[in-house]
Design an enzyme around this catalytic site. Structure first.
Site, short mmCIF file in Angstrom:
data_model
loop_
_atom_site.label_atom_id
_atom_site.label_comp_id
_atom_site.label_asym_id
_atom_site.label_seq_id
_atom_site.Cartn_x
_atom_site.Cartn_y
_atom_site.Cartn_z
N ALA A 1 0.81 -1.23 0.00
CA ALA A 1 0.00 0.00 0.00
C ALA A 1 0.84 1.27 0.00
O ALA A 1 0.30 2.37 0.18
CB ALA A 1 -0.96 -0.01 1.18
N ARG B 1 2.30 2.61 -2.51
CA ARG B 1 2.11 3.39 -3.75
C ARG B 1 1.12 2.66 -4.67
O ARG B 1 0.62 1.58 -4.33
CB ARG B 1 3.45 3.57 -4.47
CG ARG B 1 4.00 2.26 -5.00
CD ARG B 1 5.31 2.44 -5.74
NE ARG B 1 5.60 1.21 -6.47
CZ ARG B 1 6.81 0.72 -6.67
NH1 ARG B 1 7.86 1.36 -6.21
NH2 ARG B 1 6.98 -0.40 -7.36
N TYR C 1 4.63 -14.54 -13.47
CA TYR C 1 3.57 -13.62 -13.03
C TYR C 1 2.18 -14.18 -13.37
O TYR C 1 1.29 -14.23 -12.52
CB TYR C 1 3.80 -12.28 -13.74
CG TYR C 1 2.85 -11.17 -13.36
CD1 TYR C 1 2.93 -10.54 -12.12
CD2 TYR C 1 1.90 -10.70 -14.27
CE1 TYR C 1 2.08 -9.49 -11.79
CE2 TYR C 1 1.06 -9.64 -13.96
CZ TYR C 1 1.15 -9.05 -12.71
OH TYR C 1 0.32 -7.99 -12.39
N ALA C 2 2.02 -14.62 -14.62
CA ALA C 2 0.72 -15.15 -15.05
C ALA C 2 0.34 -16.38 -14.22
O ALA C 2 -0.83 -16.54 -13.83
CB ALA C 2 0.76 -15.52 -16.53
N ALA D 1 1.36 -17.12 -11.12
CA ALA D 1 1.03 -16.70 -9.75
C ALA D 1 -0.37 -16.10 -9.71
O ALA D 1 -1.16 -16.38 -8.81
CB ALA D 1 2.05 -15.68 -9.25
P1 NAI Z 1 3.52 -1.06 -7.92
O1 NAI Z 1 4.79 -1.74 -8.27
O2 NAI Z 1 3.34 0.38 -8.21
O3 NAI Z 1 3.20 -1.26 -6.36
C1 NAI Z 1 3.36 -2.50 -5.74
C2 NAI Z 1 3.56 -2.28 -4.26
O4 NAI Z 1 3.75 -3.56 -3.65
C3 NAI Z 1 4.81 -1.43 -3.96
O5 NAI Z 1 4.53 -0.48 -2.97
C4 NAI Z 1 5.81 -2.48 -3.49
O6 NAI Z 1 6.79 -1.97 -2.59
C5 NAI Z 1 4.88 -3.48 -2.81
N1 NAI Z 1 5.52 -4.78 -2.68
C6 NAI Z 1 6.26 -5.44 -3.61
N2 NAI Z 1 6.75 -6.57 -3.09
C7 NAI Z 1 6.30 -6.64 -1.82
C8 NAI Z 1 6.48 -7.56 -0.77
N3 NAI Z 1 7.25 -8.65 -0.93
N4 NAI Z 1 5.89 -7.33 0.43
C9 NAI Z 1 5.13 -6.22 0.61
N5 NAI Z 1 4.92 -5.29 -0.34
C10 NAI Z 1 5.50 -5.51 -1.55
O7 NAI Z 1 2.40 -1.95 -8.60
P2 NAI Z 1 0.85 -1.70 -8.88
O8 NAI Z 1 0.71 -1.49 -10.33
O9 NAI Z 1 0.27 -0.74 -7.93
O10 NAI Z 1 0.31 -3.18 -8.58
C11 NAI Z 1 -0.42 -3.54 -7.43
C12 NAI Z 1 -1.02 -4.93 -7.68
O11 NAI Z 1 -1.88 -4.87 -8.81
C13 NAI Z 1 0.02 -6.00 -7.98
O12 NAI Z 1 -0.37 -7.21 -7.38
C14 NAI Z 1 -0.04 -6.11 -9.48
O13 NAI Z 1 0.36 -7.37 -9.93
C15 NAI Z 1 -1.51 -5.87 -9.72
N6 NAI Z 1 -1.84 -5.46 -11.08
C16 NAI Z 1 -1.36 -4.26 -11.59
C17 NAI Z 1 -1.69 -3.90 -12.88
C18 NAI Z 1 -1.23 -2.62 -13.50
O14 NAI Z 1 -1.48 -2.43 -14.70
N7 NAI Z 1 -0.59 -1.73 -12.78
C19 NAI Z 1 -2.53 -4.77 -13.73
C20 NAI Z 1 -2.95 -5.98 -13.09
C21 NAI Z 1 -2.62 -6.29 -11.81
#
Ligand code: NAI
Length: 255
Positions: A16, A18, A156-157, A159
């Site tokens: 959360a 970002r 990724y797909a 998971a």
């Molecule tokens: P982002 O990369 O901007 O944010 C991901 C957040 O998760 C970051 O704050 C990061 O520090 C945190 N994070 C990563 N590894 C972690 C861990 N081991 N433990 C705790 N926190 C961790 O990504 P975004 O785009 O906000 O993605 C959020 C979710 O939405 C992800 O699960 C992503 O796969 C999914 N998603 C995103 C899409 C997109 O187009 N942006 C499309 C489909 C799914």
């Protein structure tokens, strides 16, 4: 019957700091929930926590790598002690690695599965007892349209498809106890993750977004708030009859 929610309650949103997770955390706080803002580094949670507090709600920054069992258990215990029993969990933390089958190293595969799939399992397992005690709970798991197959992102797909199995199974196991479980499968949502993809493809971010928008039926890319609205609904008392679903937030039909 009027939908009810427990009097003492809180939400946990993983990843959360970002992007989508931050938008979901802000939105749940707006809806009256104290929010545990979980991310890998506590310092990175500051902006989300600050925004929630500035809006007059309660939030707590909690450092945890969701792949680590003890860290997740500690994070859930801290939120329960400081904010109240977590009756809403949004499994949002995720990472992506771009590699096809033959180029994916075992280490990359393990790390993506550990964060994206094991992390959601660990958080759900640690949070469920609080929901079962309350006789009420909402688990919302952020998967992806990639769950339907995504050449070049095999780990990724896989998971994300696994998360659908998790979401369905929790719906069946926990539904009888007042706890629902659903997944949101976003399409293109403009965040740091999509900016990284643009850079990897050697594209300017704006151009990357323009090309993506042209291929989406509603002719725009998604924003983190689009996912936050859907998560807020699935986390609400009113969504009590919606269980074991995958909601695509993608600007068009998928699958
Ligand atoms: P982002 O990369 O901007 O944010 C991901 C957040 O998760 C970051 O704050 C990061 O520090 C945190 N994070 C990563 N590894 C972690 C861990 N081991 N433990 C705790 N926190 C961790 O990504 P975004 O785009 O906000 O993605 C959020 C979710 O939405 C992800 O699960 C992503 O796969 C999914 N998603 C995103 C899409 C997109 O187009 N942006 C499309 C489909 C799914």
């Amino acid at each position: 019957m009027t939908p009810h929610t427990p009097r003492r309650r809180s939400a946990i949103v993983t990843g959360a700091a970002r992007g989508i997770g931050a938008a979901v955390a802000r939105r749940l706080a707006q809806d009256g929930l104290p929010v545990g803002v979980v991310d890998v580094r506590e310092v990175d949670c500051a902006a989300t926590v600050e925004a929630i507090r500035a809006a007059g709600a309660r939030a707590l920054a909690v450092e945890a790598d969701v792949a680590h069992e003890a860290a997740v258990a500690d994070a859930v215990a801290r939120v329960a002690a400081e904010l109240g029993p977590p009756t809403v969990l949004v499994n949002n933390a995720g990472i992506a690695r771009a590699a096809s089958l033959v180029d994916t190293t075992t280490e990359e595969w393990d790390r993506v599965l550990a964060v994206d799939l094991r992390g959601a399992f660990l958080a759900a397992r640690a949070t469920a007892p609080h929901m079962l005690d309350a006789g009420w709970g909402r688990i919302v798991t952020v998967s992806s349209v990639s769950a339907h197959g995504d050449p070049g992102r095999v780990s990724y797909a896989s998971a994300k498809a696994g998360l659908h199995g998790l979401a369905y199974t929790l719906a069946l196991e926990l539904g009888p106890h007042g706890v629902t479980s659903n997944a949101i499968a976003p399409g293109f949502i403009a965040t740091a993750m999509t900016a990284a993809t643009a850079r990897r493809l050697g594209r300017d971010v704006a151009e990357h977004e323009r090309l993506a928008a042209a291929a989406i039926p509603v002719r725009r890319i998604g924003r983190p708030e689009d996912v936050a609205h859907a998560a807020a609904f699935l986390a609400s008392a009113e969504a009590g009859f919606v269980n074991g679903q995958v909601l695509h937030v993608a600007g068009g039909p998928v699958g």
